[in-house]
Design an enzyme around this catalytic site. Structure first.
Site, PDB file in Angstrom:
ATOM      1  N   LYS A 193       6.035  -5.003   7.845  1.00 35.90           N
ATOM      2  CA  LYS A 193       7.140  -4.553   6.908  1.00 35.90           C
ATOM      3  C   LYS A 193       7.940  -3.639   7.373  1.00 35.90           C
ATOM      4  CE  LYS A 193       3.673  -2.586   4.005  1.00 35.90           C
ATOM      5  NZ  LYS A 193       2.524  -3.217   4.588  1.00 35.90           N
ATOM      6  N   ARG A 199      -8.813  -2.007   6.428  1.00 40.19           N
ATOM      7  CA  ARG A 199      -7.488  -1.893   5.829  1.00 40.19           C
ATOM      8  C   ARG A 199      -7.256  -3.263   5.220  1.00 40.19           C
ATOM      9  NH1 ARG A 199      -3.806  -0.254  10.118  1.00 40.19           N
ATOM     10  NH2 ARG A 199      -1.969  -0.237   8.800  1.00 40.19           N
ATOM     11  N   ARG A 213       0.296  -3.242  18.149  1.00 42.65           N
ATOM     12  CA  ARG A 213       1.465  -2.405  17.596  1.00 42.65           C
ATOM     13  C   ARG A 213       1.420  -1.346  18.261  1.00 42.65           C
ATOM     14  NH1 ARG A 213       2.809  -1.142  11.402  1.00 42.65           N
ATOM     15  NH2 ARG A 213       0.512  -0.284  11.370  1.00 42.65           N
ATOM     16  N   ARG A 215      -1.372   3.675  17.079  1.00 41.59           N
ATOM     17  CA  ARG A 215      -1.858   4.472  15.775  1.00 41.59           C
ATOM     18  C   ARG A 215      -3.470   4.442  15.824  1.00 41.59           C
ATOM     19  NH1 ARG A 215       1.857   2.825  10.900  1.00 41.59           N
ATOM     20  NH2 ARG A 215      -0.213   2.589   9.968  1.00 41.59           N
ATOM     21  N   ARG A 259       0.597   0.371  -4.158  1.00 40.51           N
ATOM     22  CA  ARG A 259      -0.488  -0.252  -3.372  1.00 40.51           C
ATOM     23  C   ARG A 259      -1.754  -0.330  -4.078  1.00 40.51           C
ATOM     24  NH1 ARG A 259       0.826   1.248   2.149  1.00 40.51           N
ATOM     25  NH2 ARG A 259      -0.419   0.553   3.465  1.00 40.51           N
TER      26      ARG A 259
HETATM   27  P1  ADP Z   1       0.328  -0.382   6.780  1.00 37.79           P
HETATM   28  O1  ADP Z   1       1.667  -0.864   6.143  1.00 37.79           O
HETATM   29  O2  ADP Z   1       0.565  -0.832   8.089  1.00 37.79           O
HETATM   30  O3  ADP Z   1      -0.864  -0.156   6.218  1.00 37.79           O
HETATM   31  P2  ADP Z   1       1.483   2.282   5.955  1.00 37.79           P
HETATM   32  O4  ADP Z   1       2.138   3.080   7.238  1.00 37.79           O
HETATM   33  O5  ADP Z   1       2.450   1.613   5.049  1.00 37.79           O
HETATM   34  O6  ADP Z   1       0.602   1.196   7.083  1.00 37.79           O
HETATM   35  O7  ADP Z   1       0.283   3.140   5.803  1.00 37.79           O
HETATM   36  C1  ADP Z   1      -0.400   3.908   6.634  1.00 37.79           C
HETATM   37  C2  ADP Z   1      -1.754   4.494   5.556  1.00 37.79           C
HETATM   38  O8  ADP Z   1      -1.335   5.449   5.013  1.00 37.79           O
HETATM   39  C3  ADP Z   1      -2.564   3.508   4.867  1.00 37.79           C
HETATM   40  O9  ADP Z   1      -3.541   2.739   5.297  1.00 37.79           O
HETATM   41  C4  ADP Z   1      -2.978   4.575   3.644  1.00 37.79           C
HETATM   42  O10 ADP Z   1      -4.287   5.333   4.065  1.00 37.79           O
HETATM   43  C5  ADP Z   1      -1.995   5.477   3.650  1.00 37.79           C
HETATM   44  N1  ADP Z   1      -0.842   4.964   2.316  1.00 37.79           N
HETATM   45  C6  ADP Z   1       0.547   4.695   2.580  1.00 37.79           C
HETATM   46  N2  ADP Z   1       0.887   4.265   1.510  1.00 37.79           N
HETATM   47  C7  ADP Z   1      -0.094   4.816   0.536  1.00 37.79           C
HETATM   48  C8  ADP Z   1      -0.032   4.389  -0.908  1.00 37.79           C
HETATM   49  N3  ADP Z   1       0.923   4.021  -1.601  1.00 37.79           N
HETATM   50  N4  ADP Z   1      -1.315   4.495  -1.482  1.00 37.79           N
HETATM   51  C9  ADP Z   1      -2.336   5.332  -1.005  1.00 37.79           C
HETATM   52  N5  ADP Z   1      -2.683   5.405   0.480  1.00 37.79           N
HETATM   53  C10 ADP Z   1      -1.326   5.220   1.120  1.00 37.79           C
END
Ligand code: ADP
Ligand code: ZN
Length: 200
Positions: free
Chosen positions: A13, A171, A127, A160, A88
């Site tokens: 993404k 996840r 990554r 990470r 999400r």
């Molecule tokens: P990826 O797209 O690789 O999963 P992100 O950077 O988007 O990683 O998100 C990392 C973490 O941040 C998620 O696993 C979650 O714990 C938290 N997070 C990010 N965005 C949200 C959201 N909209 N709602 C709930 N948790 C979120």
């Protein structure tokens, strides 16, 4: 242009997002990045979010929704925005709809990145992220010129905590259960544009 980028963890993404915001000149709003900045700064929000993120769980809706609402009222969002990693959950999607409605705005498109599960795991564990500027690399698909060093700023690259294999599996489960229903939600609204991650 008001866009959402949807897709499982490790779908690439971030890479897609950079290209899109450049093309349309709109701000890139990544809730994951917002949390990581807060963790780095040691804010109360960061401390709360970290306990969920490290386990591969979603941060509770009420924390996320208010942050995004605030962000959308900032000046630069008048040009539009790209939401990356938000919504999400269905309730986040509904809250966003309400907020946009109140603002008299509509979404243009929801870009959905499709990827198979094996590919996701491979992508996520390879990554690496720069500790200084946040640029992302992949040891196999987009390696830095010099191993573990950022091309952009010379910073050290690291993995990470939530990119370790067990957390990634968690996840992905969370994605399937809580986030995937949004594809249906936006398909019904006629907003979905499916993109095959491997063709990029
Ligand atoms: P990826 O797209 O690789 O999963 P992100 O950077 O988007 O990683 O998100 C990392 C973490 O941040 C998620 O696993 C979650 O714990 C938290 N997070 C990010 N965005 C949200 C959201 N909209 N709602 C709930 N948790 C979120
Ligand atoms: Zn860097």
């Amino acid at each position: 242009m008001r866009l959402i980028l949807l897709g499982p963890p490790g779908a690439g993404k971030g890479t897609q997002a950079s290209a899109i915001v450049k093309k349309y000149g709109i701000p890139h709003i990544s809730t994951g990045d917002i949390f990581r900045v807060n963790i780095k700064m040691g804010t109360e929000l960061g401390i709360k979010a970290k306990t969920y993120m490290d386990k591969g769980l979603l941060v509770p809706d009420e924390l996320v929704i208010s942050i995004v609402k605030d962000r959308l009222t900032e000046e630069d969002c008048k040009k539009g925005f790209l939401l990356d990693g938000f919504p999400r959950t269905l309730s986040q999607g509904e809250a966003l709809d309400e907020e946009l409605n109140d603002m008299g705005l509509k979404l243009n498109r929801v870009i959905n990145i499709e990827v198979g599960k094996e590919v996701l795991i491979e992508r996520a564990i390879g990554r690496r992220v720069c500790k200084d500027c946040g640029s992302t690399y992949h040891i196999k698909f987009s390696p830095p010129k010099q191993e573990n060093i950022c091309d952009n700023c010379g910073g050290q690259l690291f993995q990470r905590e939530d990119d370790k294999v067990e957390t990634i599996k968690q996840r992905i489960q969370v994605y399937l259960k809580q986030t995937k229903p949004l594809i249906d939600y936006y398909t019904k609204k006629g907003l979905i544009l499916n993109v095959d991650a491997l063709s990029q």
